[in-house]
Design a protein around this motif. Structure first.
Motif, short mmCIF file in Angstrom:
data_model
loop_
_atom_site.label_atom_id
_atom_site.label_comp_id
_atom_site.label_asym_id
_atom_site.label_seq_id
_atom_site.Cartn_x
_atom_site.Cartn_y
_atom_site.Cartn_z
N MET A 310 0.83 -1.20 0.00
CA MET A 310 0.00 0.00 0.00
C MET A 310 0.87 1.25 0.00
N ASN A 311 1.98 1.23 0.70
CA ASN A 311 2.89 2.37 0.72
C ASN A 311 3.50 2.61 -0.66
N ALA A 312 3.89 1.52 -1.32
CA ALA A 312 4.44 1.64 -2.67
C ALA A 312 3.37 2.11 -3.64
N ASP A 313 2.14 1.63 -3.43
CA ASP A 313 1.00 2.05 -4.26
C ASP A 313 0.75 3.54 -4.10
N ALA A 314 0.81 4.04 -2.87
CA ALA A 314 0.61 5.47 -2.62
C ALA A 314 1.69 6.29 -3.30
N SER A 315 2.92 5.78 -3.28
CA SER A 315 4.02 6.46 -3.96
C SER A 315 3.79 6.51 -5.47
N MET A 316 3.25 5.42 -6.01
CA MET A 316 2.97 5.37 -7.44
C MET A 316 1.88 6.38 -7.81
N TYR A 317 0.82 6.46 -7.01
CA TYR A 317 -0.26 7.40 -7.31
C TYR A 317 0.19 8.85 -7.15
N LYS A 318 1.12 9.08 -6.26
CA LYS A 318 1.67 10.43 -6.11
C LYS A 318 2.38 10.84 -7.40
N GLU A 319 3.14 9.91 -7.98
CA GLU A 319 3.81 10.21 -9.24
C GLU A 319 2.79 10.41 -10.36
N LYS A 320 1.74 9.60 -10.36
CA LYS A 320 0.71 9.71 -11.39
C LYS A 320 0.00 11.07 -11.31
N GLU A 321 -0.28 11.55 -10.09
CA GLU A 321 -0.92 12.85 -9.91
C GLU A 321 0.00 13.98 -10.35
N GLN A 322 1.30 13.82 -10.09
CA GLN A 322 2.25 14.84 -10.54
C GLN A 322 2.27 14.94 -12.05
N LYS A 323 2.23 13.81 -12.73
CA LYS A 323 2.18 13.80 -14.19
C LYS A 323 0.91 14.49 -14.68
N LYS A 324 -0.21 14.20 -14.02
CA LYS A 324 -1.49 14.79 -14.41
C LYS A 324 -1.46 16.30 -14.23
N SER A 325 -0.86 16.76 -13.14
CA SER A 325 -0.77 18.20 -12.88
C SER A 325 0.05 18.89 -13.96
N ILE A 326 1.16 18.25 -14.35
CA ILE A 326 2.01 18.83 -15.40
C ILE A 326 1.26 18.88 -16.73
N THR A 327 0.52 17.81 -17.04
CA THR A 327 -0.25 17.76 -18.29
C THR A 327 -1.33 18.84 -18.29
N ASP A 328 -2.04 18.98 -17.17
CA ASP A 328 -3.10 19.99 -17.07
C ASP A 328 -2.52 21.39 -17.20
N ALA A 329 -1.34 21.61 -16.58
CA ALA A 329 -0.71 22.93 -16.65
C ALA A 329 -0.30 23.25 -18.08
N ASN A 330 0.18 22.26 -18.78
CA ASN A 330 0.58 22.49 -20.18
C ASN A 330 -0.64 22.80 -21.04
N LYS A 331 -1.76 22.12 -20.78
CA LYS A 331 -3.00 22.39 -21.53
C LYS A 331 -3.49 23.81 -21.28
N ASN A 332 -3.46 24.21 -19.99
CA ASN A 332 -3.92 25.56 -19.65
C ASN A 332 -3.01 26.61 -20.24
N GLY A 333 -1.70 26.31 -20.26
CA GLY A 333 -0.75 27.27 -20.81
C GLY A 333 -0.96 27.48 -22.30
N SER A 334 -1.39 26.42 -22.98
CA SER A 334 -1.57 26.52 -24.42
C SER A 334 -2.79 27.36 -24.78
N LEU A 335 -3.68 27.60 -23.76
CA LEU A 335 -4.90 28.39 -24.03
C LEU A 335 -4.69 29.86 -23.78
N ILE A 336 -3.56 30.20 -23.15
CA ILE A 336 -3.30 31.63 -22.82
C ILE A 336 -2.81 32.37 -24.05
#
Length: 336
Positions: A310-336
């Motif tokens: 479960m601890n390793a799983d939580a670490s994996m989801y943390k990385e997945k959320e970081q990727k999602k945040s970067i992707t969302d930020a890039n999408k928002n940046g492209s609209l400016i």
């Protein structure tokens, strides 16, 4: 008598009960009036006495072995695949110089081959005597019947082993499933305490697998799963555990000494690199990626394996959320 772990099976708990075979060896002595009844396994390079009769005159002991390079009665049976009866070895020009005769007590030998269910040779079942004999043909037929009983036991054990493997492994990747990981993981936990090794865990998830399945078909998604499975098989040590615990989730459990603890991150990096190399130029596969969570636990930890995962799983989801945040930020940046 405990079960014998036959060399044909990879499992550590084959179901063959040698007490049944012991009864057969003792029966041979009673019926043949021989000094020794035995069941011998052929390992490919030597012969190994699995069972020897319990009578006082028996001179062949359980566990004794000899090289297949030596002239022996068992070797002849293995080479020919046929029964062999030598009533008087001292009167045989061929057998008089065999080690068991020249340097040992054997004067008569009657044996038949035992086969694996697939037809390959398993070994022999035999009656051995220190005196000349004159067996009727019916006794040789009896040995052949006993041989078939042993083959039936081997078949039952093989089928049980196959069913057990199916219960512990994932059919698509041939990796451990969640149940298999749980069973073997307990032994790894004991090994970690014994050798004072840290427990390293990688929790892996294939990113965007749903999109791959929806847009390119499940066969393409299955390719992503198989690619990652093959990379894990190639990159981790044979002593490590690899499991597919869900549709796109994998776990690697490895034991590491203090000098090897940095290897967990290095292993994670190699897996990422190889996955990208295998998928980046293939349509459909190239929209996938992998997220990896790492967790390292000391050998004396009281944390359960489930909580480690479960601890390793939580670490994996943390990385997945970081990727999602970067992707969302890039999408928002492209609209400016």
């Amino acid at each position: 008598m405990t079960a014998f772990f036959t060399s044909r099976f990879n499992s550590q708990d084959s179901i063959i009960d040698l007490s049944k075979w012991q009864e057969l060896a003792d029966l041979i002595v009673d019926i043949f009036g021989a000094d020794c009844g035995a069941i011998i396994e052929f390992t490919g390079h030597s012969f190994h006495t699995l069972v020897s009769s319990n009578n006082e005159t028996s001179f062949l002991h359980q566990g004794s072995q000899w090289s297949c390079d030596n002239k022996s009665f068992c070797r002849t049976i293995v080479e020919t695949g046929k029964e062999l009866y030598v009533p008087n070895a001292l009167k045989s020009k061929y057998w008089i110089n065999a080690p068991a005769v020249k340097d040992g007590p054997v004067r008569s030998y009657c044996g038949v081959p035992v086969f694996h269910p697939n037809g390959s040779i398993y070994g022999t079942v035999c009656a051995i005597d220190t005196k000349n004999t004159d067996y009727e043909n019916a006794l040789i037929k009896l040995l052949l019947h006993l041989s078939k009983l042993i083959t039936a036991d081997l078949k039952m054990a093989e089928e049980a082993e196959q069913h057990k493997q199916m219960a512990l492994t994932d059919s698509m990747t041939e990796l451990l499933n969640r149940r298999g990981l749980g069973i073997l993981g307990k032994q790894k936990r004991k090994d970690a305490k014994r050798y004072q090794d840290s427990i390293g865990i990688l929790y892996l998830d294939i990113d965007n697998l749903k999109q791959v399945n929806d847009n390119f078909g499940h066969s393409t998604g299955d390719q992503c799963i198989q690619i990652l499975a093959n990379i894990l098989k190639n990159e981790v040590r044979e002593s490590d555990l690899i499991a597919r615990t869900g549709g796109d989730e994998f776990i690697v459990l490895t034991l590491l000494n203090k000098e090897q603890e940095t290897e967990l991150s290095a292993l994670s990096l190699r897996i990422r690199q190889h996955y990208q190399e295998k998928t980046q130029y293939q349509s459909g596969l190239n929209i996938s990626n992998i997220s990896i969570g790492q967790h390292l636990e000391p050998h004396n930890s009281t944390t359960t394996l489930k909580d480690m995962f479960m601890n390793a799983d939580a670490s994996m989801y943390k990385e997945k959320e970081q990727k999602k945040s970067i992707t969302d930020a890039n999408k928002n940046g492209s609209l400016i």
